[in-house]
Design an enzyme around this catalytic site. Structure first.
Site, PDB file in Angstrom:
ATOM      1  N   CYS A 136       0.847  -1.188   0.000  1.00  0.00           N
ATOM      2  CA  CYS A 136       0.000   0.000   0.000  1.00  0.00           C
ATOM      3  C   CYS A 136       0.887   1.245   0.000  1.00  0.00           C
ATOM      4  CB  CYS A 136      -0.879  -0.011   1.254  1.00  0.00           C
ATOM      5  SG  CYS A 136      -1.998   1.390   1.359  1.00  0.00           S
ATOM      6  N   GLU A 183      -8.702  -1.332  -1.992  1.00  0.00           N
ATOM      7  CA  GLU A 183      -8.909   0.098  -2.286  1.00  0.00           C
ATOM      8  C   GLU A 183     -10.130   0.652  -1.562  1.00  0.00           C
ATOM      9  OE1 GLU A 183      -6.679   1.895  -3.370  1.00  0.00           O
ATOM     10  OE2 GLU A 183      -5.469   0.206  -4.039  1.00  0.00           O
TER      11      GLU A 183
HETATM   12 NI    NI Z   1      -3.726   0.980  -0.096  1.00  0.00          NI
END
Ligand code: NI
Length: 188
Positions: free
Chosen positions: A110, A153
């Site tokens: 991420c 997401e």
């Molecule tokens: Ni992320």
């Protein structure tokens, strides 16, 4: 001759620890979708994603508490098999419905958790309902790697990060160690 350069804005990506990443976002009013502010925000998100080199970015990651995410998946061979490409797509007010509780695991990374990878198991068959960048209602059914990417997401829009889903903390590792000890070579 005058050359007009397109406006380009790469924004800072908030890192884990910033309180905004832990807040639920505000759904977008459909009228906002046609606005200049919306267009600017989505352009900034795309510029930032391309500069950082990820496959998805959610608005809170650049400090905007709005229920918007973008995803772009390059096609071709990968360590997850042959991937079908997904051109840059904007998801407004997305909602996920789990169609099968069966889980599959992937090593996730991420942009808000730089330098780390974690092994996360998630449902592998989901349906997504959202508004497009032109405020049209859309629906997608996703399996496998795609189901994982979309859940990752859209988790951002509810203040969640992938690290929240790690069941075995031994499987949270640095990228370099991941490449050395866990990554399977990409076959082509
Ligand atoms: Ni992320």
């Amino acid at each position: 001759m005058t050359v007009i350069l397109e406006r380009m804005a790469i924004r800072d990506v908030l890192r884990m620890g910033h309180p905004l990443l832990r807040e639920a976002t505000v759904p977008c009013d459909p009228a906002f979708i046609g606005s200049d502010e919306f267009a600017r925000l989505v352009t900034d998100m795309a510029d930032t994603l391309h500069q950082q080199g990820g496959i998805g970015l959610a608005a809170p990651q650049i400090g905007e508490s709005r229920r918007i995410a973008i995803i772009e998946i390059p096609g071709g061979p990968s360590r997850y098999g042959e991937l079908q490409s997904l051109p840059l797509t904007v998801f407004v007010n997305p909602e996920i419905e789990v169609l099968s509780p069966e889980e599959g695991g992937y090593w996730e990374g991420c942009l808000s958790v730089p330098g780390l990878r974690g092994f996360v198991e998630r449902p592998q068959h989901v349906r997504v309902r959202y508004l497009s960048a032109t405020a049209e209602r859309q629906e997608l059914e996703l399996t496998g790697f795609y189901a994982t990417v979309f859940q990752h997401e859209f988790d951002h829009l509810d203040g969640r990060l992938y690290v929240d889903h790690i069941k075995d903390s031994r499987l949270l590792v640095f990228e370099e160690e991941y490449e050395r000890y866990y990554a399977e070579p990409v076959e082509d």
